[in-house]
Motif scaffolding. Structure first.
Motif, PDB file in Angstrom:
ATOM      1  N   SER A  54       0.809  -1.224   0.000  1.00 38.21           N
ATOM      2  CA  SER A  54       0.000   0.000   0.000  1.00 38.21           C
ATOM      3  C   SER A  54       0.841   1.272   0.000  1.00 38.21           C
ATOM      4  CB  SER A  54      -0.912  -0.005   1.228  1.00 38.21           C
ATOM      5  OG  SER A  54      -0.132  -0.082   2.420  1.00 38.21           O
ATOM      6  N   SER A  55       2.126   1.181  -0.362  1.00 41.74           N
ATOM      7  CA  SER A  55       2.989   2.368  -0.360  1.00 41.74           C
ATOM      8  C   SER A  55       2.616   3.332  -1.479  1.00 41.74           C
ATOM      9  CB  SER A  55       4.451   1.958  -0.505  1.00 41.74           C
ATOM     10  OG  SER A  55       4.676   1.418  -1.801  1.00 41.74           O
ATOM     11  N   VAL A  56       2.968   4.579  -1.298  1.00 42.02           N
ATOM     12  CA  VAL A  56       2.705   5.603  -2.317  1.00 42.02           C
ATOM     13  C   VAL A  56       3.403   5.253  -3.620  1.00 42.02           C
ATOM     14  CG1 VAL A  56       3.113   8.018  -2.958  1.00 42.02           C
ATOM     15  CG2 VAL A  56       2.289   7.455  -0.661  1.00 42.02           C
ATOM     16  N   LEU A  60       1.734   4.671  -7.304  1.00 42.28           N
ATOM     17  CA  LEU A  60       2.053   5.462  -8.496  1.00 42.28           C
ATOM     18  C   LEU A  60       2.517   4.577  -9.645  1.00 42.28           C
ATOM     19  CD1 LEU A  60       3.876   8.506  -6.833  1.00 42.28           C
ATOM     20  CD2 LEU A  60       1.598   8.485  -7.875  1.00 42.28           C
ATOM     21  N   ILE A  61       3.226   3.507  -9.333  1.00 45.21           N
ATOM     22  CA  ILE A  61       3.642   2.568 -10.386  1.00 45.21           C
ATOM     23  C   ILE A  61       2.415   1.918 -11.013  1.00 45.21           C
ATOM     24  CG2 ILE A  61       4.849   0.402 -10.841  1.00 45.21           C
ATOM     25  CD1 ILE A  61       6.849   1.245  -8.620  1.00 45.21           C
ATOM     26  N   ARG A  62       1.466   1.497 -10.172  1.00 46.72           N
ATOM     27  CA  ARG A  62       0.249   0.882 -10.720  1.00 46.72           C
ATOM     28  C   ARG A  62      -0.538   1.871 -11.570  1.00 46.72           C
ATOM     29  NH1 ARG A  62       0.010  -1.151  -5.386  1.00 46.72           N
ATOM     30  NH2 ARG A  62      -1.631   0.360  -4.854  1.00 46.72           N
ATOM     31  N   GLU A  77      -5.693  10.186  -3.079  1.00 40.83           N
ATOM     32  CA  GLU A  77      -4.749  10.085  -1.958  1.00 40.83           C
ATOM     33  C   GLU A  77      -3.308  10.119  -2.442  1.00 40.83           C
ATOM     34  OE1 GLU A  77      -5.573   6.621   0.329  1.00 40.83           O
ATOM     35  OE2 GLU A  77      -7.583   7.284   0.931  1.00 40.83           O
ATOM     36  N   LEU A  78      -3.068   9.597  -3.614  1.00 39.17           N
ATOM     37  CA  LEU A  78      -1.697   9.557  -4.138  1.00 39.17           C
ATOM     38  C   LEU A  78      -1.226  10.915  -4.627  1.00 39.17           C
ATOM     39  CD1 LEU A  78      -1.846   6.226  -6.206  1.00 39.17           C
ATOM     40  CD2 LEU A  78      -0.524   6.622  -4.116  1.00 39.17           C
ATOM     41  N   VAL A  79      -2.105  11.676  -5.284  1.00 38.20           N
ATOM     42  CA  VAL A  79      -1.640  12.918  -5.916  1.00 38.20           C
ATOM     43  C   VAL A  79      -2.262  14.175  -5.313  1.00 38.20           C
ATOM     44  CG1 VAL A  79      -1.223  11.714  -8.090  1.00 38.20           C
ATOM     45  CG2 VAL A  79      -3.411  12.890  -7.745  1.00 38.20           C
ATOM     46  N   GLY A  80      -3.285  14.056  -4.486  1.00 42.45           N
ATOM     47  CA  GLY A  80      -3.949  15.224  -3.922  1.00 42.45           C
ATOM     48  C   GLY A  80      -5.119  15.666  -4.774  1.00 42.45           C
ATOM     49  N   GLU A  81      -6.082  16.341  -4.139  1.00 44.33           N
ATOM     50  CA  GLU A  81      -7.322  16.715  -4.834  1.00 44.33           C
ATOM     51  C   GLU A  81      -7.075  17.695  -5.971  1.00 44.33           C
ATOM     52  OE1 GLU A  81     -10.318  18.080  -2.189  1.00 44.33           O
ATOM     53  OE2 GLU A  81     -10.490  16.173  -1.096  1.00 44.33           O
ATOM     54  N   ALA A  82      -6.208  18.689  -5.735  1.00 45.07           N
ATOM     55  CA  ALA A  82      -5.989  19.718  -6.759  1.00 45.07           C
ATOM     56  C   ALA A  82      -5.363  19.113  -8.013  1.00 45.07           C
ATOM     57  CB  ALA A  82      -5.107  20.830  -6.207  1.00 45.07           C
ATOM     58  N   LEU A  83      -4.320  18.286  -7.832  1.00 44.30           N
ATOM     59  CA  LEU A  83      -3.680  17.664  -8.988  1.00 44.30           C
ATOM     60  C   LEU A  83      -4.618  16.677  -9.671  1.00 44.30           C
ATOM     61  CD1 LEU A  83       0.102  16.867  -8.268  1.00 44.30           C
ATOM     62  CD2 LEU A  83      -0.886  17.992 -10.278  1.00 44.30           C
TER      63      LEU A  83
END
Length: 507
Positions: A54-56, A60-62, A77-83
């Motif tokens: 469950s790592s960041v 991101l790889i997936r 959760e990985l990139v943030g709401e704005a991105l």
């Protein structure tokens, strides 16, 4: 004004990637050597198995390498709401009615000229079941990597990246060039290249248009080009590889027109492909594309394929099953076209060109089939220095110059079982070989081996060294000088022997 919303989000996204270690080295550490090799081979299942945690970084790889469909909240959760919102607006992420999402562009990390970079492109077909469509914008492939390795990265004023695609070659120049211009005929490619440059915080002039038309009348200190060089019928199936010109017409166009756009002393570094025919050597064919005056050119053939192998390779490139009826039909058409034009093979390699003013052109076309791993860019630059030194000197001046054997050159004495005597070994070959760069190797005789062994940058000239050897061997005076000059010139071209002046400049 930005061409695409991608450009606006690129700096923030790349900042995030850099902070969490979503880089080439970071991914390799996360996956481990076996899964990393699987990724390079295009085996996504092994990569997916290695990113079950469950790592960041695994997430991101997936998302960005495997293009797996994820729950929307997981990508947020990985990139943030704005991105996340910016990625949707830029059509990088698609959300379905089940509140799941998928990244539909490649934003992949690479180490380019020693620096972490991220390249925006269409998805790599090796990681997804999606075949490249006609408008596909390629990321970092084997051809682009080979051109990066063969292009110098010394400081330069202006650079032209002709047919930039996703911007890979320009990325290799941003740390050494004062100004970069990148062109492409394909608007989606320019959009992705602009995002690639924005992520690298690089200012690059982007121009739309075919071939050299966008820079008509302009000259550059360095030109790089990975054109759509696939040799085939005059049609465009995939814009990143097919030019619409017959056979090797794309390579001919770029090689023949590049000299017109070189500033004084400027260089061009091009990937190219050419046909082999029974009527003309490939060396003559490619040399004929260059002008009679004004350039020094080094044409290197790295590989040659027979027509059937060539066609099969490029059909697989576009994910066509070689057993399908489509493959059968296209193979027949392609091979028939080759047969009609007498094509017996297709060569692939590099063309390096240097502007030399109004001097007669000097062109060397040769095979470089040996294996080596050192970057070719420094060798190309040194080659032009070595040939310029030769061009400026007569045979007598070369004879009166001082030289040294390149550090690291090895002398090999090969002996084979003496079948005539029935016992022991007999000499079979004597050669000298570079242990750096392209590993050039030259057969020599015992006279030349002894003469070059006596060369010293602060010692005797070549003529004097030959004279001393002749005296020691009881040979007639000046009987070896002419042959020694010819042999040493060949060794200088391949960098096994260096003029003392050039060696002192490097120190």
């Amino acid at each position: 004004m930005n061409r695409s919303p991608l450009t606006s989000l690129a700096p923030d996204l790349i900042d995030l990637f850099a902070k969490v270690g979503f880089s080439a080295d970071g991914i390799a550490m996360q996956l481990g050597p076996e899964a990393t090799e699987a990724m390079h081979r295009g085996e996504p299942a092994a990569v997916r198995y290695a990113t079950r945690d469950s790592s960041v970084l695994s997430g991101l790889i997936r998302a960005f390498i495997l293009h797996d469909r994820l729950p929307t909240n997981e990508l947020i959760e990985l990139v943030g709401e704005a991105l996340f919102a910016s990625l949707i607006d830029a059509h990088v992420v698609e959300v379905d009615e089940h509140d799941s999402c998928r990244v539909v562009l490649d934003i992949r990390p690479h180490v380019i000229v020693g620096t972490d970079r991220w390249v925006f492109s269409d998805p790599d077909a090796a990681m997804t079941a999606q075949a490249p469509n006609p408008d596909h914008v390629l990321g970092v492939g084997a051809a682009s990597l080979s051109l990066l390795q063969s292009t110098p990265v010394t400081p330069v004023g202006s650079v032209l990246d002709l047919g930039t695609g996703s911007g890979v070659q320009a990325l290799g120049q941003i740390n050494c060039a004062e100004k970069i211009t990148a062109t492409d005929i394909h608007p989606p490619a320019l959009d992705l290249a602009e995002a690639t440059f924005a992520g690298a915080n690089a200012q690059v002039e982007l121009l739309k248009g075919p071939w050299f038309e966008p820079v008509a009348g302009k000259k550059f200190d360095r030109i790089v080009a990975n054109p759509p060089f696939v040799v085939g019928l005059p049609e465009v199936g995939h814009i990143y590889r097919d030019s619409g010109l017959n056979l090797d017409g794309a390579s001919e166009l770029v090689v023949s027109q590049a000299p017109e756009h070189l500033a004084s002393g400027g260089t061009a570094h091009l990937l190219a492909a050419w046909v082999h025919t029974a009527e003309q050597s490939w060396q003559q064919r490619v040399a004929s594309w260059l002008p009679d005056r004004g350039v020094a050119a080094w044409i290197i053939e790295r590989d040659v394929a027979d027509p059937a192998l060539y066609v099969g390779t490029w059909l697989r490139d576009e994910s066509v099953d070689p057993r399908s009826s489509e493959a059968a039909e296209r193979t027949e058409a392609w091979l028939s076209h080759f047969a009609e034009h007498g094509v017996t093979g297709i060569g692939f390699g590099f063309v390096a060109i240097r502007d030399i003013g109004d001097e007669p052109s000097e062109i060397l076309a040769e095979e470089m089939s040996q294996t080596f791993t050192d970057p070719l860019g420094p060798e190309v630059e040194e080659y032009f220095l070595r040939t310029a030194w030769l061009r400026e000197r007569s045979a007598a001046q070369i004879a009166d110059a001082q030289f040294l054997v390149r550090p690291g050159v090895a002398k090999e004495e090969v002996t084979l079982a003496d079948t005539e005597a029935g016992v022991g070994f007999a000499p079979a070959a004597l050669r000298i070989t570079r242990t750096d760069g392209p590993r050039w190797s030259h057969d020599v005789d015992k006279h030349l081996a002894s003469i070059i062994a006596g060369l010293h940058p602060a010692g005797l000239s070549l003529r004097e060294t030959v004279g001393l050897y002749e005296m020691a061997q009881g040979l007639p005076e000046d009987c070896l000088v002419e042959d020694a000059i010819t042999a040493v010139v060949d060794l200088i071209r391949h960098g096994l022997v260096l003029p003392a002046e050039l060696a002192s400049e490097d120190q």
